[in-house]
Design an enzyme around this catalytic site. Structure first.
Site, PDB file in Angstrom:
ATOM      1  CD  GLU A   1       4.379  -6.487 -15.409  1.00  0.00           C
ATOM      2  OE1 GLU A   1       4.292  -5.828 -14.377  1.00  0.00           O
ATOM      3  OE2 GLU A   1       5.382  -6.479 -16.152  1.00  0.00           O
TER       4      GLU A   1
ATOM      5  CE  LYS B   1       8.057   0.350 -10.697  1.00  0.00           C
ATOM      6  NZ  LYS B   1       8.230  -0.216 -12.022  1.00  0.00           N
TER       7      LYS B   1
ATOM      8  CG  HIS C   1      11.479 -30.541 -26.375  1.00  0.00           C
ATOM      9  ND1 HIS C   1      11.970 -31.751 -26.812  1.00  0.00           N
ATOM     10  CD2 HIS C   1      12.408 -29.606 -26.699  1.00  0.00           C
ATOM     11  CE1 HIS C   1      13.168 -31.572 -27.349  1.00  0.00           C
ATOM     12  NE2 HIS C   1      13.451 -30.279 -27.295  1.00  0.00           N
TER      13      HIS C   1
ATOM     14  CE  LYS D   1       7.274  -4.885 -18.085  1.00  0.00           C
ATOM     15  NZ  LYS D   1       8.233  -5.693 -17.445  1.00  0.00           N
TER      16      LYS D   1
ATOM     17  CD1 TRP E   1      -2.032  -4.138  -5.201  1.00  0.00           C
ATOM     18  CD2 TRP E   1      -1.754  -5.779  -3.710  1.00  0.00           C
ATOM     19  NE1 TRP E   1      -1.920  -5.340  -5.890  1.00  0.00           N
ATOM     20  CE2 TRP E   1      -1.757  -6.349  -5.008  1.00  0.00           C
ATOM     21  CE3 TRP E   1      -1.578  -6.623  -2.614  1.00  0.00           C
ATOM     22  CZ2 TRP E   1      -1.613  -7.731  -5.228  1.00  0.00           C
ATOM     23  CZ3 TRP E   1      -1.442  -7.988  -2.831  1.00  0.00           C
ATOM     24  CH2 TRP E   1      -1.454  -8.525  -4.131  1.00  0.00           C
TER      25      TRP E   1
ATOM     26  CB  CYS F   1      -0.872  -0.026   1.251  1.00  0.00           C
ATOM     27  SG  CYS F   1      -1.705  -1.604   1.458  1.00  0.00           S
TER      28      CYS F   1
ATOM     29  CD  GLU G   1      10.790  -7.653 -18.706  1.00  0.00           C
ATOM     30  OE1 GLU G   1      10.326  -6.522 -18.462  1.00  0.00           O
ATOM     31  OE2 GLU G   1      10.708  -8.608 -17.900  1.00  0.00           O
TER      32      GLU G   1
ATOM     33  CG  ASN H   1       2.843  -1.139   2.879  1.00  0.00           C
ATOM     34  OD1 ASN H   1       2.313  -2.133   2.404  1.00  0.00           O
ATOM     35  ND2 ASN H   1       4.030  -0.692   2.486  1.00  0.00           N
ATOM     36  N   GLY H   2       1.520  -3.697   4.937  1.00  0.00           N
ATOM     37  CA  GLY H   2       2.192  -4.914   5.365  1.00  0.00           C
ATOM     38  C   GLY H   2       1.188  -5.998   5.713  1.00  0.00           C
TER      39      GLY H   2
ATOM     40  NE  ARG I   1       4.188   1.966  -1.614  1.00  0.00           N
ATOM     41  CZ  ARG I   1       5.397   1.418  -1.473  1.00  0.00           C
ATOM     42  NH1 ARG I   1       6.393   1.824  -2.227  1.00  0.00           N
ATOM     43  NH2 ARG I   1       5.589   0.446  -0.606  1.00  0.00           N
TER      44      ARG I   1
HETATM   45  C1  AGP Z   1       7.656  -5.849 -13.613  1.00  0.00           C
HETATM   46  O1  AGP Z   1       7.137  -5.080 -14.613  1.00  0.00           O
HETATM   47  C2  AGP Z   1       6.827  -5.952 -12.423  1.00  0.00           C
HETATM   48  N1  AGP Z   1       6.516  -4.703 -11.892  1.00  0.00           N
HETATM   49  C3  AGP Z   1       7.353  -6.911 -11.369  1.00  0.00           C
HETATM   50  O2  AGP Z   1       7.501  -8.173 -11.944  1.00  0.00           O
HETATM   51  C4  AGP Z   1       8.686  -6.514 -10.736  1.00  0.00           C
HETATM   52  O3  AGP Z   1       9.721  -6.675 -11.634  1.00  0.00           O
HETATM   53  C5  AGP Z   1       8.934  -7.387  -9.511  1.00  0.00           C
HETATM   54  O4  AGP Z   1       7.904  -7.169  -8.596  1.00  0.00           O
HETATM   55  C6  AGP Z   1      10.282  -7.101  -8.869  1.00  0.00           C
HETATM   56  O5  AGP Z   1      10.313  -5.803  -8.387  1.00  0.00           O
HETATM   57  P1  AGP Z   1      11.698  -5.153  -7.934  1.00  0.00           P
HETATM   58  O6  AGP Z   1      12.593  -5.094  -9.121  1.00  0.00           O
HETATM   59  O7  AGP Z   1      11.305  -3.794  -7.434  1.00  0.00           O
HETATM   60  O8  AGP Z   1      12.258  -6.016  -6.837  1.00  0.00           O
END
Ligand code: AGP
Length: 611
Positions: A491, A606, A507, A488, A73, A2, A484, A99-100, A27
């Protein structure tokens, strides 16, 4: 994960808190709320984004010089008004944001329920708040003491801000695992999960450490440990500019951050990469070069996109330094009781520097005697402070939830680090070393070339935006890039996408191929080129739709692929810094054309500060 904001001072708190919440909305955006003390304590909260809360409380009393705010979140309890923060205590006098995750909250809830407490939400936070209040009443002690007693009893991660209607001149704050920064102003203090809500008011900040409690008044900041001993706050000066966290004329932070990459990669290389002198200057690597090059094994620990950067690092370090490398998902590594030998080096990769799984994995490995080298973007973050040494990626604040410029920053740091280690170890020829220094130096300009005109990538996105699945394929250094690209797209567009080593297709996954499946190949010119050309033919033979990332001037691939996105030619060891760019843009445009919020994709946040 959060977002937390607090203000105490002479200004009106509400506008500062709300503006701060909007800066932290990446966040978490399941609900938002504020608590203010003027004559009395007022708590306002709403499911949805900060703007939804603002609309819902128009006309309410929003006065007061002390306020706390939260953007959520959801972990415990679904997104709803009643589970939104701030929570109010049973007496109605206290308000708290968190937050946690409190792992033992059910046991405490049971205890309190037997004492007659009722709960209006499903959250662990409301349980902790009433637990604190209960201790204050039963121990006839002050709120700060009750807080410290409670924190000794709970298990889990937290950053909390707590205010009391009967003490409108104080904000109590505490952290363990989840980040907390306090900004120091003139007769005012700002509290937040990271510096972005604070930067426009002050550059003087204190990063609060685990197991610390902050007693914050408008003109005083006291830090204590849970043993009630005072701790001298360590003030840091932020080197970030406000503009860095604004959209700068772009529609979205993600697009801005993609287009920032020529500059951010340049910033990452600046002062470190000196090809003319045949030098790479990296203080953290230099000071620990023996530990790094004599490591019997290097273990890379990360999550998500950072894990993909770790895979590229594995290829690079093994090839240039001849040191065995293992790449570990932090969430598995932390619980697997891994074998750490004396001299083993852990490289932690993280944009935010706050990812809980990576943080705890490092704490465990550090206890076992491993040397921790951090590759981090967020200055002053927990992973940066936990590491024995490290290197910042200098990518600037990354606001878009989907990581883009931080990924290429990580690749740039890893490339310089591997080459510096290889040169020190004598496992690379001077010719190849020098050649690669100049190859790296050329990257920012080559990225700018790709970004000059992206209309063809936008057209490709339009063509395939309604596909229900995608496959991304690559070989060698391009395999992590394929992973990657798939991440992307998942996401940002919510389309199911998988990345695979191209040769793995035969395979099993090739069974998925038909005329409805777009298959993206990262097919730049490298030692696997001939092999990847035959893989493209295998897909075409089954009527798959082929989209390729190819090297400029390639005359073969465009004749086979349905669509091609070109990148300038480059040595394959630095190639991922280029071949990932079209994939970042493809996911951006597909998400945009599907009408999704590309900066705040559903269910994501994030920085994943809870496990
Ligand atoms: C990537 O686009 C995502 N936001 C997520 O997979 C991110 O890379 C992952 O949570 C790791 O975050 P960090 O690099 O801040 O540790």
């Amino acid at each position: 994960m959060c977002g937390i904001v607090g203000y105490i001072g002479e200004r009106q708190a509400y506008p500062i808190v709300v503006k701060g919440l909007k800066r932290l909305e990446y966040r978490g955006y399941d609900s938002a709320g504020v608590a203010l003390i003027d004559e009395h304590l007022s708590v306002y909260k709403k499911k949805g984004k900060v703007a939804d809360m603002e609309d819902a409380i128009v006309g309410q009393h929003l006065g007061g010089h002390v306020g706390i705010g939260h953007t959520r979140w959801a972990t415990h309890g679904e997104p709803s008004d009643r589970n939104a923060h701030p929570h109010r205590s049973a007496s109605g006098k206290l308000a708290m944001i968190h937050n946690g995750i409190i792992e033992n909250y059910m046991a405490i809830k049971e205890e309190l329920t037997q004492k007659g407490y009722h709960f209006s939400s499903d959250t662990d936070t409301e349980v902790l708040l009433n637990f604190i209040e209960d201790i204050r009443v039963n121990n006839a002690c002050g709120l700060e003491e009750a807080l410290r007693i409670a924190l000794k009893r709970i298990v889990g991660a937290y950053c909390i801000l707590l205010i009391d209607e009967d003490d409108p001149g104080t904000i109590l704050a505490a952290r363990k695992g989840s980040p907390l920064v306090i900004g120091i102003g003139k007769n005012e203090h700002f509290l937040a999960s990271d510096a972005s809500p604070i930067i426009e008011y002050t550059k003087e900040v204190v990063y609060v450490n685990d197991y610390q409690v902050a007693i914050v008044k408008k003109d005083e900041l006291v830090l204590k440990n849970l043993g009630n001993e005072k701790v001298t706050p360590f003030i840091t000066k932020l080197d970030m500019e406000l503009a860095a966290i604004e959209k700068g004329g772009y529609d979205h932070f993600m697009l801005k951050e993609i287009h920032e990459q020529p500059a951010t990669i340049f910033d990452c290389l600046r002062g470190r990469l000196l090809p003319e002198a045949g030098l790479i200057k990296m203080g953290g690597v230099e000071a620990n070069i023996d530990a790094l090059i004599n490591a019997p094994r290097i273990i890379i620990v990360a999550c998500g996109t950072s894990w993909h950067a770790g895979l590229v690092a594995e290829y690079l370090i093994e090839e240039t330094c001849r040191i065995p490398v293992e790449v570990e998902y932090a969430s598995e590594f932390r619980y697997r009781n891994p074998i750490i030998h004396p001299g083993d080096v852990i490289i932690a990769i993280s944009q935010s520097g706050e990812t809980a799984d990576t943080l705890v994995a490092l704490e465990n490995a550090k206890e076992k005697g491993a040397f921790i080298f951090g590759i981090v973007n967020s200055v002053g973050s927990s992973i940066a402070r936990l590491s024995h040494a490290g290197a910042y990626t200098h990518s600037g604040p990354e606001i878009g939830v989907a990581s883009t410029k931080a990924f290429t920053g990580q690749l740039a740091v890893i490339s310089m680090m591997a080459l510096k280690m290889a040169a020190a170890k004598g496992t690379i020829t001077t010719e190849k070393y020098t050649e690669l220094l100049f190859e790296l130096q050329a990257i920012p300009e080559k990225v700018a070339t790709i970004l000059k005109d992206t209309s063809h990538i936008e057209a490709i996105a339009e063509k395939y935006k309604d596909a229900s699945d995608f496959l991304f394929l690559g070989r060698g250094y391009n395999f992590p890039v394929a992973l990657e690209g798939a991440l992307k797209l998942k996401e940002i567009s919510y389309i199911h996408a998988e990345g695979y080593p191209a040769a793995e297709m035969k395979h099993g996954p090739i069974a998925l191929v038909d005329e409805n499946l777009p298959v993206v190949f990262v097919a730049t010119r490298d030692r696997f080129y001939e092999k990847i050309v035959s893989n493209v033919q295998e897909i075409k033979a089954r009527k798959g739709k082929v989209i390729c990332v190819a090297s400029e001037g390639d005359k073969v691939i465009p004749t086979m692929a349905d669509d091609t996105m070109f990148v300038p030619d480059a040595d394959e060891l630095v190639g991922p810094l280029l071949s990932v760019i079209p994939l970042q843009l493809l996911s951006y445009y597909v998400g945009l054309k599907k009408g999704y919020d590309v900066d705040k994709p559903r269910n994501l946040a994030k920085s994943v500060t809870v496990e």
